[in-house]
Write an enzyme that holds these catalytic residues in place. Sequence first.
Site, short mmCIF file in Angstrom:
data_model
loop_
_atom_site.label_atom_id
_atom_site.label_comp_id
_atom_site.label_asym_id
_atom_site.label_seq_id
_atom_site.Cartn_x
_atom_site.Cartn_y
_atom_site.Cartn_z
N CYS A 3 -3.84 -10.37 3.41
CA CYS A 3 -2.89 -9.31 3.76
C CYS A 3 -2.88 -9.09 5.26
CB CYS A 3 -3.27 -8.03 3.03
SG CYS A 3 -2.25 -6.61 3.51
N ASP A 58 -5.62 -12.15 -0.95
CA ASP A 58 -4.60 -12.13 -2.00
C ASP A 58 -4.70 -13.45 -2.77
OD1 ASP A 58 -3.46 -9.62 -1.25
OD2 ASP A 58 -2.39 -10.62 0.38
N LYS A 66 0.83 -1.20 0.00
CA LYS A 66 0.00 0.00 0.00
C LYS A 66 0.87 1.26 0.00
CE LYS A 66 -4.02 2.13 2.21
NZ LYS A 66 -5.03 2.03 3.31
#
Length: 282
Positions: free
Chosen positions: A190, A197, A87
């Site tokens: 995650c 994911d 991120k």
Amino acid sequence: MTNDTTTPGISLGKEANYPDRYDAALLAPIARAETRQALWGSEAMPCEGVDVWTAYELSWLAPSGKPCAAMAEFRFSAASSHIVESKSFKYYLNSLNQTVFESKEAVGEVMQRDLSQASGGDVSVHFFDLQGHNALALASGFCVDELDVTVDHYSPDASILSLKTDNVKNASQHRVSNARLYSHLLKSNCPVTGQPDWATVWIEYTGLEICPESFLRYVVSYRQHQDFHENCVERMFRDLDQQCQPESLSVYARYTRRGGLDINPFRTNAGRDVPFGRLARQ
């Protein structure tokens, strides 16, 4: 897991405003050492490799103010001291959107410098032609996904893995060379955001034959596991190496993109390069 991050202005896993000016401090490095200590103890990691990232949403401004768009591949050495949290990488790339650069080469130099500094290792940057990005690849080998198995584990357990030679005489007759298995059913979560994911995981090995059904069940066992992509692949390498004791082993995961980024860790003790590139669902 404890995240070793030092990112001002962004709390990982929380909403934050997208930056509109270049800021290298947005990158959040996370030390590899803690996870590797848990996997390998005081021993050195018995494999090498690379983390291949692809950015599909890369843009900046030319000196005229006209936007430029590109796709780029980043290769982080597995020997680097840190991974970069995805991120934070997304925020960093977005910070380029309203920033003026003299050329594409200047953008590449800045990204290579910043990512190398954040990861504690050399990072290569390669731009793709938007008209001719590398063609889709196919995973080679045997896909285990259609095997009829019963699944009752949704957290990783190395004991699920087994050899075809278990309880069989003349085990040496079941030795295989450069055997390949893969599955599209890898799902982990995650550890920062909790988001799923999705990935295709591929292995190549030489040694006694791994039971394909056990490999499928092992892959599915990650379904509720929370960890970063890189750590999942290293754990898989550890479990396959210790449980099945192959003479050589490579483990590769191609994760689907999120936020315009995909992450594709590759680990090997066979001295080989990354076997293939982008798959259909990436």
